[in-house]
Design an enzyme around this catalytic site. Structure first.
Site, mmCIF file in Angstrom:
data_model
loop_
_atom_site.group_PDB
_atom_site.id
_atom_site.type_symbol
_atom_site.label_atom_id
_atom_site.label_comp_id
_atom_site.label_asym_id
_atom_site.label_seq_id
_atom_site.Cartn_x
_atom_site.Cartn_y
_atom_site.Cartn_z
ATOM 1 N N CYS A 80 0.832 -1.009 0.390
ATOM 2 C CA CYS A 80 0.099 0.051 0.085
ATOM 3 C C CYS A 80 1.087 1.607 -0.207
ATOM 4 C CB CYS A 80 -0.794 -0.199 1.495
ATOM 5 S SG CYS A 80 -1.605 -1.172 0.858
HETATM 6 C C1 BEZ Z 1 0.785 -4.537 1.903
HETATM 7 O O1 BEZ Z 1 0.459 -4.115 1.674
HETATM 8 O O2 BEZ Z 1 1.836 -4.838 2.175
HETATM 9 C C2 BEZ Z 1 -0.321 -5.541 2.592
HETATM 10 C C3 BEZ Z 1 -1.360 -4.853 2.552
HETATM 11 C C4 BEZ Z 1 -1.611 -6.314 3.540
HETATM 12 C C5 BEZ Z 1 -1.818 -7.947 3.325
HETATM 13 C C6 BEZ Z 1 -0.155 -8.215 2.926
HETATM 14 C C7 BEZ Z 1 0.182 -7.176 1.936
#
Ligand code: BEZ
Length: 211
Positions: free
Chosen positions: A45
């Site tokens: 994100c």
């Molecule tokens: C991420 O943004 O890296 C992420 C968020 C939730 C689960 C897995 C990855």
């Protein structure tokens, strides 16, 4: 209930990193992209938000406002914003909705319980000026989205909103487009003065009309 293409985008009022806002008022009479993030301070994100912020100019050119949602509160988003600037080299320049109570996530069916009970999937909704949903995308939390693809689809949607055309596989802005089957050859001559190439009665290409 999931949101389908052509549905009215659900309106809402929410607190965001840029203060409280009403979704429809924020979009005004332009296009909008609402996209979800599973959780704050997560690595994928963080890269996505930096990439969208860096490409803000491309969305401005297309009269399109960005707005993100993540299921944490605004105070947490504000702290995350600092990390995004520090690590991605781009200041966040659009609002992130605080959605601790999952109100917006539920309204847009962004939580898929068989994937996770608490985090959203990575949803993308493109909304047109009439507030109709024109595109939905759903990615798993483990896969970051592709800004080029979202801009490409936006170009296609905006073009077909203006002209009776659709865009072929892997089309990119500036390439030939397909004339809608509802347009006769006779009408195509006037509607598409650059001419057209007829491969089959139902497959006619013309140069992109707004270039
Ligand atoms: C991420 O943004 O890296 C992420 C968020 C939730 C689960 C897995 C990855």
């Amino acid at each position: 209930m999931s949101i389908r293409l052509g549905d009215a985008a659900p309106d809402f009022t929410a607190d965001t990193t840029e203060g409280p806002l009403n979704f429809y008022d924020y979009l005004g009479d332009g296009w909008g992209i609402l996209f979800s993030h599973p959780k704050d301070f997560t690595p994928v994100c963080t890269t996505e938000l930096g990439a969208f912020a860096a490409r803000r100019g491309d969305f401005d050119k297309r009269n399109t406002k960005l707005i993100a949602v993540s299921v944490d509160n605004v105070e947490s988003h504000q702290r995350w914003k600092a990390d995004i600037s520090e690590t991605q080299g781009a200041e966040l320049n659009f609002p992130i909705i605080g959605d601790e109570d999952h109100r917006v996530a539920d309204l847009y069916d962004m939580i898929h319980p068989n994937a996770s009970d608490t985090m959203t999937v990575r949803s993308v909704f493109i909304v047109d000026p009439a507030k109709k949903v024109k595109l939905t995308l759903t990615y798993p939390a483990s896969t970051g989205r592709n800004v080029d693809e979202i801009v490409r689809v936006l170009d296609s949607l905006q073009l077909s909103a203006q002209y009776p055309v659709s865009t072929p596989i892997d089309w990119k802005d500036g390439e030939d487009v397909i004339i809608a089957p509802s347009v006769s050859d006779e009408d195509a001559k006037t509607k598409f003065p650059k001419g057209f190439r007829k491969v089959k009665d139902y497959l006619r290409f013309t140069p992109q009309p707004n270039k």
